[in-house]
Write a protein that holds these residues in place. Structure first.
Motif, mmCIF file in Angstrom:
data_model
loop_
_atom_site.group_PDB
_atom_site.id
_atom_site.type_symbol
_atom_site.label_atom_id
_atom_site.label_comp_id
_atom_site.label_asym_id
_atom_site.label_seq_id
_atom_site.Cartn_x
_atom_site.Cartn_y
_atom_site.Cartn_z
ATOM 1 N N UNK A 30 0.815 -1.222 0.000
ATOM 2 C CA UNK A 30 0.000 0.000 0.000
ATOM 3 C C UNK A 30 0.846 1.268 0.000
ATOM 4 N N UNK A 31 2.130 1.120 0.287
ATOM 5 C CA UNK A 31 2.937 2.329 0.425
ATOM 6 C C UNK A 31 3.308 2.903 -0.924
ATOM 7 N N UNK A 32 3.541 4.206 -0.901
ATOM 8 C CA UNK A 32 3.846 4.960 -2.099
ATOM 9 C C UNK A 32 4.964 4.316 -2.919
ATOM 10 N N UNK A 33 4.697 4.090 -4.161
ATOM 11 C CA UNK A 33 5.686 3.592 -5.137
ATOM 12 C C UNK A 33 6.123 2.148 -4.882
ATOM 13 N N UNK A 94 17.456 -0.286 4.425
ATOM 14 C CA UNK A 94 17.008 -1.379 5.285
ATOM 15 C C UNK A 94 16.082 -0.850 6.371
ATOM 16 N N UNK A 95 15.098 -1.653 6.733
ATOM 17 C CA UNK A 95 14.275 -1.336 7.899
ATOM 18 C C UNK A 95 14.674 -2.351 8.960
ATOM 19 N N UNK A 96 15.136 -1.856 10.096
ATOM 20 C CA UNK A 96 15.647 -2.770 11.120
ATOM 21 C C UNK A 96 14.495 -3.328 11.953
ATOM 22 N N UNK A 97 13.865 -4.377 11.426
ATOM 23 C CA UNK A 97 12.729 -4.932 12.174
ATOM 24 C C UNK A 97 13.156 -6.076 13.090
ATOM 25 N N UNK A 117 5.392 0.186 10.290
ATOM 26 C CA UNK A 117 5.769 1.600 10.303
ATOM 27 C C UNK A 117 7.215 1.800 9.864
ATOM 28 N N UNK A 118 8.095 0.917 10.344
ATOM 29 C CA UNK A 118 9.510 1.054 9.977
ATOM 30 C C UNK A 118 9.698 0.854 8.473
ATOM 31 N N UNK A 119 8.919 -0.079 7.920
ATOM 32 C CA UNK A 119 9.003 -0.292 6.467
ATOM 33 C C UNK A 119 8.462 0.941 5.741
ATOM 34 N N UNK A 120 7.432 1.527 6.304
ATOM 35 C CA UNK A 120 6.858 2.725 5.691
ATOM 36 C C UNK A 120 7.910 3.846 5.620
ATOM 37 N N UNK A 121 8.632 4.030 6.723
ATOM 38 C CA UNK A 121 9.677 5.052 6.745
ATOM 39 C C UNK A 121 10.739 4.765 5.683
ATOM 40 N N UNK A 122 11.158 3.508 5.638
ATOM 41 C CA UNK A 122 12.238 3.159 4.717
ATOM 42 C C UNK A 122 11.809 3.325 3.263
ATOM 43 N N UNK A 123 10.544 2.970 2.977
ATOM 44 C CA UNK A 123 10.095 3.128 1.579
ATOM 45 C C UNK A 123 10.006 4.611 1.225
ATOM 46 N N UNK A 644 18.232 16.508 2.716
ATOM 47 C CA UNK A 644 17.073 17.054 3.405
ATOM 48 C C UNK A 644 15.800 16.395 2.878
ATOM 49 N N UNK A 645 15.769 16.179 1.562
ATOM 50 C CA UNK A 645 14.619 15.497 0.950
ATOM 51 C C UNK A 645 14.384 14.125 1.560
ATOM 52 N N UNK A 646 15.475 13.387 1.703
ATOM 53 C CA UNK A 646 15.347 12.021 2.235
ATOM 54 C C UNK A 646 14.849 12.024 3.665
ATOM 55 N N UNK A 647 15.467 12.868 4.480
ATOM 56 C CA UNK A 647 15.066 12.889 5.891
ATOM 57 C C UNK A 647 13.643 13.424 6.042
ATOM 58 N N UNK A 648 13.320 14.428 5.227
ATOM 59 C CA UNK A 648 11.944 14.940 5.249
ATOM 60 C C UNK A 648 10.957 13.840 4.905
ATOM 61 N N UNK A 649 11.316 13.104 3.860
ATOM 62 C CA UNK A 649 10.418 12.031 3.432
ATOM 63 C C UNK A 649 10.124 11.105 4.598
ATOM 64 N N UNK A 650 11.166 10.802 5.380
ATOM 65 C CA UNK A 650 10.955 9.925 6.533
ATOM 66 C C UNK A 650 10.068 10.609 7.563
ATOM 67 N N UNK A 651 10.415 11.848 7.870
ATOM 68 C CA UNK A 651 9.679 12.556 8.910
ATOM 69 C C UNK A 651 8.209 12.757 8.524
ATOM 70 N N UNK A 652 7.976 12.940 7.252
ATOM 71 C CA UNK A 652 6.606 13.187 6.806
ATOM 72 C C UNK A 652 5.719 11.945 6.950
ATOM 73 N N UNK A 653 6.351 10.782 7.077
ATOM 74 C CA UNK A 653 5.520 9.572 7.123
ATOM 75 C C UNK A 653 5.321 9.056 8.544
ATOM 76 N N UNK A 654 5.786 9.793 9.506
ATOM 77 C CA UNK A 654 5.659 9.242 10.858
ATOM 78 C C UNK A 654 4.197 9.199 11.272
#
Ligand SMILES: Cc1cc2nc3c(=O)[nH]c(=O)nc-3n(C[C@H](O)[C@H](O)[C@H](O)COP(=O)(O)OP(=O)(O)OC[C@H]3O[C@@H](n4cnc5c(N)ncnc54)[C@H](O)[C@@H]3O)c2cc1C
Ligand SMILES: Cc1cc2nc3c(=O)[nH]c(=O)nc-3n(C[C@H](O)[C@H](O)[C@H](O)COP(=O)(O)OP(=O)(O)OC[C@H]3O[C@@H](n4cnc5c(N)ncnc54)[C@H](O)[C@@H]3O)c2cc1C
Ligand code: SF4
Ligand code: SF4
Ligand code: SF4
Ligand code: SF4
Ligand code: SF4
Ligand code: SF4
Ligand code: SF4
Ligand code: SF4
Lengths: 654, 141, 284, 182
Positions: A30-33, A94-97, A117-123, A644-654
């Motif tokens: 279900x996650x983006x892309x 990697x998502x450290x699950x 959630x961790x996979x969501x952040x990583x994707x 910044x884009x990458x970290x934002x992307x993570x932060x935006x999905x929390x």
């Protein structure tokens, strides 16, 4: 349009036992892309990697997320894996699950939720990843070895044998380290000096090895491939080039002080070499005790020296060495038993440490190899050895096992018996740790052939009574307390890092544990590397270690370095900063802030021909810390892989 | 204290120390609340206050920034810059009337897995007591 | 300098000579003691060994009463000191417990006491020079074994000195001119509260201590606790000793050094007479 | 007879001691340092480290019925020197308290009895009066006549008073806290 594949690992039951991996994989779709997801029992295994490769090919994936262990374990594995199918390694996350999820949470539902959630952040992050090109940096093919103990010596010799230069920096006047202080060595009982001395001569004469003795590291800059090292050579007051090592000066010098090498069991002169086989065999003057240097009187050594080697005007000197890799081989110190008031806290002269015992039985030691009591010079007939002093003790000492003291205590009982045939040795121990080739057999020999009596239990107290040391201990096997009047008590004190280990680590950016032992990059898979690229570890600076282990580790570190030196260029992750020149206002903030002085200002001409200052990053100096980014007001600095884009992307999905 | 409230906690952990501390917590099978998500960063020096603001706007109830002990920064000084920056940012949050306890910065080394567990547990307790963060939330979440 | 004074049961009758000498030397040194009017037994070993509630309730109530007299409390009995300090430490570090205990003792102790042994008062509150000026009869020629026992040095939160090699008492005795011996039994147990309950313990434990003091040729043993005194003093007749050893409170030796009258110190109350030895050394 | 281990007993006793005195029994690695220094080891049926071991293994009854827990003087040498930082003396205290609370058959006669009469003095008179304490205790003890001869000396030296009416009235507030059997 990115096409991401998600690969969820079971890690046997490590992950799947807690996390519902199928649900994670299903949700990931279900996650983006995300266009593909699957699970596999062991992703890092060969078939696991095949699953990934096949999926990339079949589904045209251009990004992957592996939900498995920590990226510190297998990040590189999966990067390499996708490289083989033509994807840039930097297009994986990697998502450290496992470490951050299945292993630390108890509730399966919560763990599954978090894994999702961790996979969501990583994707989210991987979407913004870009294909980077590795940096090729030139390699200075010389190595720095800090510490000239057996580990440092071995590393230097191995590096030299491969044809590269090694520079040893040793803080003492001579190389040799602790091994030079030992008598005979377990488990073979060959004499320490007999096996060490030839190695010392070898390093001294090997033209590929440079020794800076009586020196210390001031500063290290640069990074893997090209470090610059500032070394302070302390004033020796004796010219290394002129001195012939005749020893006349030492003989004539009137000043006596406690010998550090002999652990205060004897004295040395103000001008002296620590021990006869010293390398270099050139004395140093101790400026705190020399009469000439403190009071301006004496000058005997200069008068008697026929080589004219003594120079009272000598000064500390700073030298610079350029190297491509570093080995830390600084060894160990011993725990100070003063903390043990119940063992006399240093008040009883006939209670000594294991290392002092080594000096006592050493033929070239202070007593010429006679085991005698410090109090009255008598030969002891009953010797009690106490193990684990300062080790395995969370109250007064260290929680860990010092690993070598079981063995050297057994050795010392054997040597004591060889020196004094009618001696009786007792050893108080909690457990005997003799894991090693011929080690258990060695301990057995101490017990059967040499009659050492082993008593399982700790000693509670020592006290003096009628010229003896009363040992109040427990025999837990007997279930009863025992009291032994001893003539000599030897404490097997814990192995601790060198006093200056922490400061040195901070100077060179080495990571260390809570005790200040240096950290290996991975306890199993990278035991001689440090996390800082280009820095390797050898010997007891990493953890308590005996000679065979120290030597093995030294050779391993040398082999790693030779591998590094086998190439002209080193390919490393391009995790560096860059400046978008068009928006840089030339404010200089970043220049001041960069801890590695990697940013400088350059003049650029714009289209109208006007000159303006812009910042540029020297990629060979930049370490990729990212400190400059938040400080740039125009937000024109970027950091690969942590944009910044990458970290934002993570932060935006929390 | 709100009934049954589980806060959404975000950790920004330096890759050289605290992130490894979290790895070690795993290796040692320690146990801590599941409602924290750890984002790996190169160094606390990389942390831009904007990330934190964004985290709060996106519904984080608490943010934990964790790096190497003073003096132990892998990059020698990144954590000092971060500490200064965090203090200024906290003052700003405070000035804006935001509960500044929702943002904390700690030092956790690669070997301090037990400390990590303690810090996370305590932070979770604090934030649970404080209840959901409603001051900085985007209307659409 | 003023202190609330908690003598404890032992000093009340059994070891009243310790009470007398403590009051006398502290008065001479300018320290005022005000006895807590309603003080009662701290529970000694019997409370903590048999009842978790009384363990803290008895000391806590005494502390509550004491601070009404003065926050600084002087406690000469090592056992009382140990009990009061241990409970006080717990209460100072555990608000919930403090609240609970206050309820059960129907009082309101705030965790604000400062509890000190007279040895600490003499060494930490007073200037060494002032003390040495007042010495009129130095204890020259006297060889003293300083015995600290258990409760003055363990555990850390209740201790007045190092757990394994305490030196306070030795320092004081040296200051008074006495020679002190180095021996291995400074902090061994004399049997504590077993005096009456289990004589076998005392004969064994105190016997070993006395023997080592004799071996080290001590003229006497200096103590700072009424239980230590009783255990070392009471049964010497029944022990296998080469000779008898007088046991003296440090306050008695200090009193003699300060020139106080021998009889006023009630030293003759001891079972093993000390007078002969003191006469021989010219201290009486 | 061989010891019976059961996971419930082990878990229960470990938890019980943790609550009572904050000691995690599992920390003990049986080095014996506590026993080696123990003042009373020579009189004990179980040395302190054996008590710790029995406790780890859930052997509650054996410990409560032991004589060791009573001859312990409470000197705290064990706690001061334990390399694992275990307050062994507190563990022994906990077992004595449990033994008293549960009215088990003690492994030692006189000592627990003494404690009861000692606390009785405290409860009833605020301060401990030596003569009634000695009298009460001796009458009920297993050795009523021992040290009979010491009495006159003690009286003569003023170490025991015939009439001692001192009262520590502060204890009055605490009466209901005492749970004595005498
Ligand atoms: C009592 C005792 C008996 C032992 N017996 C045996 C035995 O029988 N068999 C056996 O296998 N092992 C034995 N060992 C262990 C043995 O000593 C070690 O395994 C070995 O010495 C480790 O070598 P190393 O080179 O790592 O460290 P070290 O020998 O400690 O050498 C480190 C060197 O680095 C130098 N150094 C430290 N810090 C700095 C710095 N900041 N800058 C520059 N130089 C620095 C030091 O001066 C030293 O020369 C024994 C140890 C002890 C304590
Ligand atoms: C029950 C158990 C649990 C363990 N748990 C751990 C643990 O938790 N952590 C840990 O660090 N270690 C653990 N170990 C130890 C670990 O298994 C070994 O340290 C490690 O496997 C050694 O690796 P190796 O490559 O030397 O030997 P091996 O793993 O034995 O590999 C040797 C290889 O050589 C092949 N080979 C043998 N002879 C020939 C030949 N003549 N020609 C060609 N090929 C040959 C074999 O087929 C094999 O593939 C455990 C061991 C056991 C028995
Ligand atoms: S990839 Fe990591 S999590 Fe998966 S099997 Fe390998 S080690 Fe385990
Ligand atoms: S300095 Fe001179 S006298 Fe001393 S050893 Fe060297 S050559 Fe000999
Ligand atoms: S000058 Fe110094 S080193 Fe030389 S002989 Fe004199 S005291 Fe010794
Ligand atoms: S090696 Fe032996 S003596 Fe040394 S700490 Fe370990 S168990 Fe103790
Ligand atoms: S990221 Fe920035 S601050 Fe860090 S080393 Fe590179 S240029 Fe310097
Ligand atoms: S801080 Fe930003 S704007 Fe200023 S000089 Fe550096 S890159 Fe340019
Ligand atoms: S000293 Fe501590 S660890 Fe050792 S046996 Fe006693 S309680 Fe256990
Ligand atoms: S407190 Fe008890 S168990 Fe501990 S050492 Fe003293 S007598 Fe032994």
């Amino acid at each position: 349009m990115p096409r991401t594949g998600v690969f969820v690992c079971h890690c046997g039951s490590n992950i799947a036992g807690k996390v519902d991996v199928e649900t994670v994989a299903a949700k990931a779709l279900n996650f983006d892309r995300v266009v593909f997801s699957t699970t596999y029992k062991y992703m890092c295994s060969q078939p696991g990697q095949e699953v990934i490769k096949k999926a990339v090919r079949d589904n045209n994936l251009d990004r992957i997320v592996v939900a498995a262990c920590t990226p510190n374990l297998h990040g590189k594995t999966f990067q390499r894996c996708i490289k083989t199918v033509g994807l840039s390694p930097y297009l994986s996350e990697m998502a450290s699950i496992r470490e951050h999820c299945s292993w630390v949470h108890t509730d399966p539902d919560e763990a599954t939720g978090k894994a999702i959630e961790l996979v969501r952040l990583a994707t989210a992050k991987v979407r913004k990843n870009v294909a980077l090109l590795p940096l090729n940096i030139p390699v200075t093919r010389r190595a720095l070895v800090i510490g000239g103990g057996i580990a440092g010596i071995q590393s230097a010799l191995d590096i030299a044998a491969a044809g590269f230069e090694a520079v040893i920096v040793e803080k003492e006047p001579s190389v040799g380290g602790r091994m030079a202080q030992l008598d005979k060595t377990f488990p073979t009982l060959d004499c320490s000096a007999c096996i060490l001395a030839p190695r010392m001569v070898e390093v001294a004469t090997n033209e590929k090895v440079i020794i800076h003795s009586y020196s210390k590291i001031e500063k290290i800059t640069g990074s893997v491939g090209s470090f610059e090292v500032q070394i302070k050579k302390k004033a020796r007051y004796v010219d290394l080039g002129k001195c012939t090592g005749c020893g006349t000066c030492t003989e004539k010098c009137p000043v006596k002080v406690d010998s550090e090498f002999n652990l205060r069991l004897s004295t040395r002169k103000a001008i002296s070499t620590p021990f006869p086989q010293a390398v270099p065999n050139v004395p140093v003057i101790d400026p705190h005790h020399c009469r000439y240097l403190t009071l301006g009187k004496c000058g005997v050594c200069q008068k008697v020296c026929q080589a004219g080697a003594v120079n009272y005007e000598d000064k500390d000197e700073i030298i610079i060495e350029k190297v491509g890799a570093i080995i830390a081989a600084t060894g160990y110190d011993l725990f100070d038993p003063k903390k043990y008031g119940e063992y006399g806290g240093g008040r009883y002269r006939d209670v000594i440490t294991g290392l002092q015992f080594e000096r006592l039985i050493n033929a070239s030691g202070p007593t010429g190899g006679e085991i005698t009591r410090l109090s009255d010079g008598k030969t002891p007939k009953t010797i009690v050895f106490i193990q684990c002093v300062g080790s395995r003790d969370e109250q007064k000492g260290k929680p860990y096992c010092s690993k070598i003291c079981c063995m050297y205590t057994a050795k010392q009982t054997i040597l004591a018996k060889e020196h004094i045939p009618d001696v009786q040795c007792y050893v108080f121990y909690i457990d005997i740790r003799a894991g090693g080739k011929n080690y258990e057999e060695f301990v057995k020999r101490a017990q059967t052939d040499y009659g050492a009596v082993y008593i399982r239990g700790r000693v509670s107290k020592l006290y003096e009574q009628e010229g003896q040391i009363m040992v109040k201990g427990m025999d837990t096997l007997l279930g009863e307390e025992v009291e032994i009047p001893a003539d000599l008590v030897v404490l097997a004190t814990a192995i601790v890092p060198r006093r200056e280990a922490r400061t040195l680590a901070q100077k060179i950016g080495l990571s260390y544990d809570q005790h200040a032992f240096y950290n290996e990059a991975h306890p199993k898979m990278a035991p001689v590397e440090n996390l800082t690229l280009g820095i390797y570890l050898a010997g007891a600076c990493q953890a308590p270690k005996d000679i065979p282990d120290s030597v093995a580790m030294a050779s391993a570190a040398a082999a790693k370095i030779c591998g590094l030196f086998s190439r002209d260029f080193l390919s490393i992750d391009p995790i560096v900063a860059s400046v978008a020149e068009t928006c840089c206002v030339g404010c200089n903030t970043c220049v001041a802030i960069c801890p590695f002085k990697a940013i400088s200002m350059e003049i650029r001409k714009d289209r109208t021909g006007q000159e303006r200052q812009v910042a540029t990053v020297n990629t060979s100096l930049c370490q990729g810390c990212g400190t400059c980014l938040p400080n740039c007001r125009s937000r024109c600095i970027s950091l690969n892989n942590w944009t910044t884009d990458q970290l934002y992307a993570e932060v935006m999905t929390i | 204290m709100s009934e049954g409230f589980t806060p959404n906690l975000i950790g920004f952990f330096c890759q050289w120390c605290s992130y490894l501390g979290a790895d070690l917590a795993g290796t040692n099978r320690l146990c801590y609340p599941a409602n924290i998500k750890i984002i790996r960063i190169p160094c606390t020096g990389r942390i831009d206050p904007q990330f934190i603001l964004r985290a709060f706007l996106n519904g984080a109830d608490g943010v934990l920034v964790s790096g190497c002990h003073p003096g132990d920064c892998h990059y020698t000084a990144g954590n000092y810059f971060a500490r200064r920056r965090m203090q200024v940012f906290k003052d700003l949050l405070n000035f804006m009337g935001f509960d500044q306890e929702r943002l904390i910065m700690t030092w956790i080394s690669a070997s301090e897995s037990k400390k990590l567990v303690k810090v996370v547990e305590q932070f979770n307790e604090t934030i649970t007591r404080m209840g959901p963060q409603k001051q900085l939330v985007l209307p659409t979440r | 300098m003023e202190y609330a004074y908690y003598p404890g049961c032992s000093l009340h009758v059994m070891s009243s000579e310790y009470d007398v000498s403590t009051r006398a030397v502290l008065a001479r040194l300018g320290v005022t003691l005000r006895e807590i009017p309603d003080w009662f037994c701290c529970g000694a070993s019997s409370a903590h060994m048999t009842d978790a509630v009384l363990t803290d309730a008895l000391p806590a109530k005494n502390l509550a009463l004491a601070v009404k007299v003065n926050q600084r409390i002087a406690v000469p009995c090592a056992a009382c000191l140990h009990r009061l300090k241990k409970t006080d430490h717990k209460l100072k570090n555990d608000d919930a417990l403090l609240k609970n205990v206050n309820e059960s003792i129907k009082d309101n102790y705030q965790g604000n006491a400062q509890i000190k042994h007279p040895l600490e008062i003499i060494q930490d509150d007073l200037k060494t020079e002032e003390l040495s000026e007042k010495i009129t009869r130095p204890l020259n020629n006297l060889k003293v074994a300083c015995y600290y026992g258990c409760l003055l040095v363990r555990p850390a939160e209740a201790a007045i000195d190092d757990a394994e090699n305490p030196e306070r008492l030795d320092r004081l005795m040296n200051l008074l001119g006495a020679e002190t011996i180095n021996w291995g039994f400074k902090v061994e147990c004399c049997g504590a509260g077993m005096t009456l309950a289990h004589k076998e313990s005392i004969i064994g434990l105190a016997g070993r201590i006395l023997n080592d003091a004799i071996l080290n040729e001590a003229d006497c043993i200096a103590v700072a606790c009424p239980m230590c005194h009783t255990n070392l003093d009471l049964y010497q007749d029944q022990m296998d000793l080469k000779r008898k050893v007088p046991i003296l409170y440090f306050t008695e030796l200090l009193g003699l050094a300060l020139g106080l009258d021998y009889n006023s110190l009630e030293i003759d109350k001891h079972i093993v007479p000390a007078k002969g030895m003191l006469l021989e050394k010219g201290l009486v | 007879m061989s010891k019976q281990f059961s996971s419930e007993n082990i878990a229960r006793l470990n938890a019980e001691i943790l609550v009572k005195c904050g000691v995690d029994l599992k920390e003990c690695y049986q080095c014996g340092k506590c026993s080696a220094g123990c003042s009373s080891n020579w009189m004990m049926d179980y040395r302190p480290h054996v008590i710790m071991r029995l406790a780890q293994l859930g052997q509650r009854a054996a410990i409560l019925a032991s004589q060791a827990i009573w001859v312990c003087t409470g000197c705290e040498i064990c706690s001061a020197r334990c390399p694992r930082g275990i307050d062994v003396a507190a563990v022994v205290d906990s077992f004595r308290q449990l033994a008293v609370a549960e009215d088990v058959r003690y492994g030692e006669h006189d000592i627990p009895l003494f404690h009861q009469y000692f606390l009785k003095e405290t409860r009833d008179h605020g301060r401990v009066r030596e003569l009634p304490l000695v009298a009460n205790f001796k009458i009920h003890s297993e050795h009523p006549l021992s040290d009979f001869a010491l009495g006159p000396t003690l009286l003569a030296k003023g170490k025991i008073k015939l009439v001692d009416d001192a009262k520590g009235s502060g204890v009055n507030d605490l009466q209901e806290l005492f749970k004595l059997k005498v």
